[in-house]
Design an enzyme around this catalytic site. Structure first.
Site, short mmCIF file in Angstrom:
data_model
loop_
_atom_site.label_atom_id
_atom_site.label_comp_id
_atom_site.label_asym_id
_atom_site.label_seq_id
_atom_site.Cartn_x
_atom_site.Cartn_y
_atom_site.Cartn_z
N LYS A 42 37.61 -75.80 37.45
CA LYS A 42 36.54 -75.76 36.65
C LYS A 42 36.87 -74.40 35.81
CE LYS A 42 33.24 -77.28 39.90
NZ LYS A 42 32.01 -76.88 40.88
N ASP A 98 42.60 -70.36 33.82
CA ASP A 98 41.75 -69.13 33.44
C ASP A 98 42.84 -68.07 33.77
OD1 ASP A 98 41.88 -69.84 36.15
OD2 ASP A 98 39.64 -69.51 36.57
N ASP A 101 47.63 -66.11 39.09
CA ASP A 101 47.57 -64.96 40.15
C ASP A 101 48.74 -65.01 40.94
OD1 ASP A 101 46.90 -63.18 42.18
OD2 ASP A 101 45.40 -64.55 43.08
N PHE A 150 40.14 -58.56 41.84
CA PHE A 150 39.45 -59.89 41.69
C PHE A 150 38.38 -59.54 40.32
CE2 PHE A 150 36.45 -63.11 42.70
CZ PHE A 150 37.58 -64.15 42.95
N ASP A 157 35.32 -67.64 38.74
CA ASP A 157 33.85 -67.64 39.54
C ASP A 157 34.10 -66.62 40.67
OD1 ASP A 157 35.78 -69.40 40.69
OD2 ASP A 157 34.04 -69.88 42.15
N ARG A 163 30.47 -67.78 36.30
CA ARG A 163 31.50 -68.44 35.26
C ARG A 163 30.69 -68.27 34.02
NH1 ARG A 163 35.21 -71.64 37.89
NH2 ARG A 163 34.46 -72.54 39.94
P1 IMP Z 1 47.09 -69.00 41.74
O1 IMP Z 1 47.28 -70.39 42.31
O2 IMP Z 1 47.32 -67.87 42.96
O3 IMP Z 1 47.86 -68.46 40.56
O4 IMP Z 1 45.59 -69.02 41.47
C1 IMP Z 1 44.99 -69.53 40.33
C2 IMP Z 1 43.43 -70.02 40.56
O5 IMP Z 1 42.95 -68.84 41.61
C3 IMP Z 1 42.79 -69.58 39.48
O6 IMP Z 1 42.83 -70.97 38.62
C4 IMP Z 1 41.42 -69.41 39.75
O7 IMP Z 1 40.60 -70.18 40.16
C5 IMP Z 1 41.74 -68.45 41.10
N1 IMP Z 1 41.68 -66.90 40.98
C6 IMP Z 1 42.84 -66.17 41.09
N2 IMP Z 1 42.66 -65.00 40.73
C7 IMP Z 1 41.42 -64.78 40.70
C8 IMP Z 1 40.33 -63.71 40.25
O8 IMP Z 1 40.48 -62.66 40.02
N3 IMP Z 1 39.03 -64.10 40.01
C9 IMP Z 1 38.40 -65.53 40.35
N4 IMP Z 1 39.49 -66.76 40.42
C10 IMP Z 1 40.62 -66.30 40.77
MG MG Z 2 40.74 -72.08 39.16
#
Ligand code: IMP
Ligand code: MG
Length: 176
Positions: A42, A98, A101, A150, A157, A163
């Protein structure tokens, strides 16, 4: 709700200004080719709505639902695509999420779209956390680099909430 925000990291105005220039970068990158936007639900909902209205070219939009977080702040390392992928055969994809990470979500979706026959996959996020990724992936287009903290708002969210904040903020419980 806003009283639980420690500080505003990126204001609504800063976001919108950056989207103007990011849209121009994307238009240059696609060089007139029609764009199929694939938005990751989302979290990318707000970004994609603001971004695709700044892309005045032939464009269609699809959605994928990926789960890597299960309600907390820690990734499980596993990325699940729920409900399957759209038909992307032969298309030039702009994959929009969004935030970047660990990179696991972006990397998993990008390789699945390529496996599904996409002609090309360019990646786009509003926020890129400056940190070592779990996998070798970077965003072709990103709005802002942030520290490894974070954040919530503008689609992002914490346990399903925040959000709808129009800016990027840091929650009190994660604040320093
Ligand atoms: P990744 O797969 O670790 O790169 O994370 C991607 C997903 O983790 C994003 O689409 C977000 O939904 C969630 N995410 C990562 N960091 C944050 C944060 O700081 N706040 C909220 N959601 C996060
Ligand atoms: Mg996400």
């Amino acid at each position: 709700m806003e009283s639980l925000i420690e500080k505003v990291l990126i204001s609504e105005d800063e976001i919108h200004k950056r989207l103007d220039s990011m849209a121009l970068e994307i238009l240059t990158g696609f060089d007139g080719r029609p764009i199929t936007v694939v938005a990751v639900l989302k979290g990318a909902l707000v970004l994609v709505a603001d971004l695709f209205r700044r892309l005045p070219v032939k464009l269609d939009i699809e959605f994928v639902t990926a789960q890597s977080y299960y309600g907390g702040t820690e990734t499980t390392g596993e990325v699940k695509v729920i409900g399957g992928l759209p038909d992307v055969k032969g298309k030039s994809i702009l994959l929009v999420d969004d935030i970047l990470d660990t990179g696991l979500t972006m990397e998993a979706l990008k390789s699945q779209l390529i496996d599904a026959g996409a002609d090309s996959v360019a990646t786009c996020v509003l926020l890129s956390k400056v940190k070592e990724r779990a996998v070798d992936v970077e965003a072709d287009y990103y709005g802002f680099e942030i520290g490894d903290e974070f954040v919530v708002g503008y689609g992002l969210d914490y346990t399903g909430h925040y959000r709808n904040l129009p800016y990027i903020g840091i929650l009190k419980e994660f604040g320093v």
